[in-house]
Motif scaffolding. Structure first.
Motif, PDB file in Angstrom:
ATOM      1  N   UNK A  12      -5.558   5.975   0.957  1.00 24.75           N
ATOM      2  CA  UNK A  12      -4.743   4.759   0.981  1.00 24.75           C
ATOM      3  C   UNK A  12      -5.016   3.955  -0.280  1.00 24.75           C
ATOM      4  N   UNK A  13      -3.972   3.693  -1.051  1.00 29.41           N
ATOM      5  CA  UNK A  13      -4.059   2.888  -2.269  1.00 29.41           C
ATOM      6  C   UNK A  13      -3.317   1.586  -2.042  1.00 29.41           C
ATOM      7  N   UNK A  14      -3.981   0.459  -2.231  1.00 30.56           N
ATOM      8  CA  UNK A  14      -3.370  -0.863  -2.101  1.00 30.56           C
ATOM      9  C   UNK A  14      -3.504  -1.565  -3.443  1.00 30.56           C
ATOM     10  N   UNK A  15      -2.389  -2.040  -3.976  1.00 23.38           N
ATOM     11  CA  UNK A  15      -2.397  -2.604  -5.330  1.00 23.38           C
ATOM     12  C   UNK A  15      -1.748  -3.981  -5.346  1.00 23.38           C
ATOM     13  N   UNK A  16      -2.223  -4.797  -6.264  1.00 22.55           N
ATOM     14  CA  UNK A  16      -1.621  -6.089  -6.595  1.00 22.55           C
ATOM     15  C   UNK A  16      -0.858  -5.896  -7.893  1.00 22.55           C
ATOM     16  N   UNK A  17       0.464  -6.028  -7.840  1.00 17.09           N
ATOM     17  CA  UNK A  17       1.343  -5.671  -8.959  1.00 17.09           C
ATOM     18  C   UNK A  17       2.113  -6.899  -9.413  1.00 17.09           C
ATOM     19  N   UNK A  18       2.223  -7.079 -10.726  1.00 20.18           N
ATOM     20  CA  UNK A  18       3.067  -8.135 -11.289  1.00 20.18           C
ATOM     21  C   UNK A  18       4.521  -7.686 -11.197  1.00 20.18           C
ATOM     22  N   UNK A  19       5.359  -8.464 -10.521  1.00 23.21           N
ATOM     23  CA  UNK A  19       6.736  -8.046 -10.277  1.00 23.21           C
ATOM     24  C   UNK A  19       7.568  -7.988 -11.558  1.00 23.21           C
ATOM     25  N   UNK A  66       0.809  -1.204   0.000  1.00 27.33           N
ATOM     26  CA  UNK A  66       0.000   0.000   0.000  1.00 27.33           C
ATOM     27  C   UNK A  66       0.843   1.255   0.000  1.00 27.33           C
ATOM     28  N   UNK A  67       0.236   2.365  -0.393  1.00 25.34           N
ATOM     29  CA  UNK A  67       0.870   3.669  -0.373  1.00 25.34           C
ATOM     30  C   UNK A  67      -0.213   4.715  -0.172  1.00 25.34           C
ATOM     31  N   UNK A  68       0.180   5.975   0.013  1.00 21.02           N
ATOM     32  CA  UNK A  68      -0.770   7.052   0.244  1.00 21.02           C
ATOM     33  C   UNK A  68      -0.645   8.113  -0.843  1.00 21.02           C
ATOM     34  N   UNK A  69      -1.785   8.661  -1.254  1.00 17.16           N
ATOM     35  CA  UNK A  69      -1.840   9.757  -2.213  1.00 17.16           C
ATOM     36  C   UNK A  69      -2.421  10.973  -1.506  1.00 17.16           C
ATOM     37  N   UNK A  70      -1.760  12.128  -1.643  1.00 11.17           N
ATOM     38  CA  UNK A  70      -2.236  13.362  -1.032  1.00 11.17           C
ATOM     39  C   UNK A  70      -3.395  13.940  -1.834  1.00 11.17           C
ATOM     40  N   UNK A 128      14.371 -14.727  -4.038  1.00  7.12           N
ATOM     41  CA  UNK A 128      13.169 -14.278  -4.719  1.00  7.12           C
ATOM     42  C   UNK A 128      12.474 -13.158  -3.965  1.00  7.12           C
ATOM     43  N   UNK A 129      12.542 -13.158  -2.654  1.00 10.55           N
ATOM     44  CA  UNK A 129      11.807 -12.170  -1.868  1.00 10.55           C
ATOM     45  C   UNK A 129      12.232 -10.745  -2.194  1.00 10.55           C
ATOM     46  N   UNK A 130      13.430 -10.580  -2.725  1.00  9.51           N
ATOM     47  CA  UNK A 130      13.884  -9.248  -3.118  1.00  9.51           C
ATOM     48  C   UNK A 130      12.972  -8.637  -4.178  1.00  9.51           C
ATOM     49  N   UNK A 131      12.297  -9.466  -4.960  1.00 11.38           N
ATOM     50  CA  UNK A 131      11.414  -8.963  -6.014  1.00 11.38           C
ATOM     51  C   UNK A 131      10.209  -8.213  -5.451  1.00 11.38           C
ATOM     52  N   UNK A 132       9.955  -8.331  -4.163  1.00 13.44           N
ATOM     53  CA  UNK A 132       8.831  -7.601  -3.575  1.00 13.44           C
ATOM     54  C   UNK A 132       8.979  -6.096  -3.765  1.00 13.44           C
ATOM     55  N   UNK A 133      10.211  -5.629  -3.899  1.00  9.26           N
ATOM     56  CA  UNK A 133      10.447  -4.196  -4.045  1.00  9.26           C
ATOM     57  C   UNK A 133       9.965  -3.659  -5.387  1.00  9.26           C
ATOM     58  N   UNK A 134       9.588  -4.533  -6.315  1.00  9.54           N
ATOM     59  CA  UNK A 134       9.069  -4.048  -7.599  1.00  9.54           C
ATOM     60  C   UNK A 134       7.765  -3.274  -7.412  1.00  9.54           C
ATOM     61  N   UNK A 135       6.981  -3.635  -6.404  1.00  9.26           N
ATOM     62  CA  UNK A 135       5.755  -2.884  -6.164  1.00  9.26           C
ATOM     63  C   UNK A 135       6.083  -1.481  -5.668  1.00  9.26           C
ATOM     64  N   UNK A 136       7.175  -1.329  -4.919  1.00  8.12           N
ATOM     65  CA  UNK A 136       7.600  -0.005  -4.488  1.00  8.12           C
ATOM     66  C   UNK A 136       8.081   0.823  -5.682  1.00  8.12           C
ATOM     67  N   UNK A 137       8.736   0.177  -6.638  1.00  9.98           N
ATOM     68  CA  UNK A 137       9.152   0.878  -7.849  1.00  9.98           C
ATOM     69  C   UNK A 137       7.941   1.344  -8.648  1.00  9.98           C
TER      70      UNK A 137
END
Length: 466
Positions: free
Chosen positions: A184-191, A152-156, A316-325
């Motif tokens: 609050x925005x929560x997304x399901x992202x393909x890594x 999740x992330x936040x948008x002003x 593999x768990x490092x790929x979780x950061x793709x959603x942050x990108x």
């Protein structure tokens, strides 16, 4: 395109002049401003018209601003977040000088957006959302499963009394309310492609793990979901395990029992009634401020340590950061850290869906080009694609595709012509020497076979303690 060259007859040598004319093909009449440049090929007129009919948002009479034009205006606004809607309109019509374009006011644009409502933009997002990857897309799959992540992330949004009453405001140690209200925005992202498969948004309370549970509807057995420890709650893990496999980081509050131990150092356990494997690893971060080592505990529903080794799961768990990108590309590259324009909740929802659709369109264009050229989508610059898409909107170029379908196009050619260097193997030249203390071993209830790794794309094989 044609060009003519002529020399002025002035008696003095002058440089030649070149007159260039372009052909622009757009819709007819008042529908002409309804386009998105080359991205119109991904979201064509027929798709928008079908969405308007399905949601009952088609105009009853032909106006200066038909509903189809308003949809494209909202999508173009997502590409030009630094502009107001009237400035976006000028960009949509900048190359249509030879066509009689009606004069539009800011009030007319506001009325048109209000008439359109939220449902068409949401339906358009539902049509376009997805992994945007093929079976052979580099980095999209692992062990035959589509690798995805939820975060999740936040948008002003504007600090308006009505918005503040709906969303509230955050607080800190200095004041009871501070900053802008946030969505609050929560997304399901393909890594592999950073494309959005599904997304939900709303007030920050009751939290991202509760709001994000609605994303379970888009999971299926062919997925492996990477989760941060904020989502490692009993309810969320149980709901996820019923639809797909997960690999989640556990918080310190979890005390998983040891049911059986495996040769790779992991052990069988049970969380909230679900059988999982627990993998403990020691990760070191090396920065200009020094080196820091911490312990991660990962839980997964992949129970076979032969087909899914613990060390590969750690990598593999490092790929979780793709959603942050992906969030960085939306909030920094597209929004520029700006506050959303709208000052009502329906307008905010409409704008967020337009922002997600605009992001998804660029991601689809990047994925098509990367798949055609056989390159990793990670090497494709989102900024290059966004800037090229903006140019295509201003020039009204490539609105209607030729008979020959080109998956690359101008946007893809720009991206492939400026590929980012492949990610280097960020390996530490020195091994991590500090082992876990006996107290840490006891509290984690694991044996002394611990993975010691450096944060990066790849890590060296784990040393095995005797």
């Amino acid at each position: 395109m044609s060009a003519k060259t002529s020399r002025l007859n002035t008696g003095a040598p002058l440089s030649s002049q070149c007159v260039i004319t372009r052909e622009i093909t757009v819709a007819e009449g008042v529908f002409a401003p309804g386009h998105l440049g080359e991205l119109t090929r991904i979201v064509p007129f027929e798709m928008v018209d079908a969405v308007l009919v399905e949601t009952g948002a088609s105009q009853r009479r032909l106006r200066k601003l038909p509903a189809r034009v308003v949809v494209y205006l909202l999508l173009a606004a997502a590409l030009f977040e630094e502009c107001g809607y009237l400035a976006v309109w000028r960009r949509l019509t900048a190359s249509l000088n030879s066509i009689p374009i009606p004069k539009i006011t800011a009030t007319a644009l506001w009325d048109a957006r209000t008439r359109l409502g939220v449902h068409p933009m949401r339906a358009l997002f539902d049509l376009l959302r997805g992994p945007a990857s093929a079976i052979r897309t580099a980095g999209a799959h692992w062990a035959g499963m589509l690798v995805v992540a939820i975060d999740g992330t936040h948008l002003d949004v504007a600090d308006d009394p009505a918005i503040r009453a709906t969303l509230g405001k955050s607080s800190n140690q200095y004041t009871a309310a501070s900053g802008y209200p946030q969505v609050l925005l929560v997304a399901l992202v393909a890594c592999g492609t950073r494309a959005v498969i599904d997304a939900v948004f709303g007030p920050s309370k009751p939290g991202e793990s509760i709001l994000g549970r609605r994303l379970v509807r888009s999971l299926h057995p062919g997925m492996l979901v990477l989760l941060d420890r904020g989502f490692a709650t009993a309810g969320f893990l149980t709901a996820t395990a019923a639809r797909a496999h997960f690999l989640a980081r556990l918080s310190a509050s979890w005390k998983p029992p040891v049911l059986a131990r495996y040769p790779d150092g992991s052990f069988l356990s049970r969380l909230a009634g679900t059988e999982v494997r627990i993998v403990a690893c020691e990760i070191t971060i090396a920065t200009s401020q020094g080196r820091r080592t911490g312990t991660y505990r990962l839980a997964t529903t992949l129970l076979d340590h032969h087909t899914h080794p613990a060390f590969e799961l750690v990598r593999l768990y490092h790929e979780r950061w793709e959603v942050e990108s992906a969030y960085f590309e939306i909030k920094k590259t597209m929004l520029g850290r700006r506050v959303l324009r709208s000052r009502s909740w329906p307008g905010i929802a409409q704008e967020i869906y337009a922002l997600l659709v605009g992001y998804q369109l660029i991601r689809i264009a990047i994925s098509d080009a990367a798949h055609t050229a056989g390159v990793d989508p990670d090497r494709c610059s989102f900024t290059t694609a966004l800037n090229t898409a903006r140019d295509q909107v201003v020039q009204a170029a490539g609105v209607i595709a030729d008979t020959v379908i080109d998956l690359v196009g101008t946007i893809g050619a720009s991206v492939l012509g400026a590929l980012i260097p492949a990610r280097r193997l960020r390996l530490s030249p020195r091994a991590v020497k500090r082992p876990l203390s006996r107290y840490a071993y006891k509290s984690l209830k694991i044996n002394r076979r611990t993975y010691k790794a450096t944060v990066g794309i790849d890590i060296s094989p784990p040393p095995i303690s005797p």
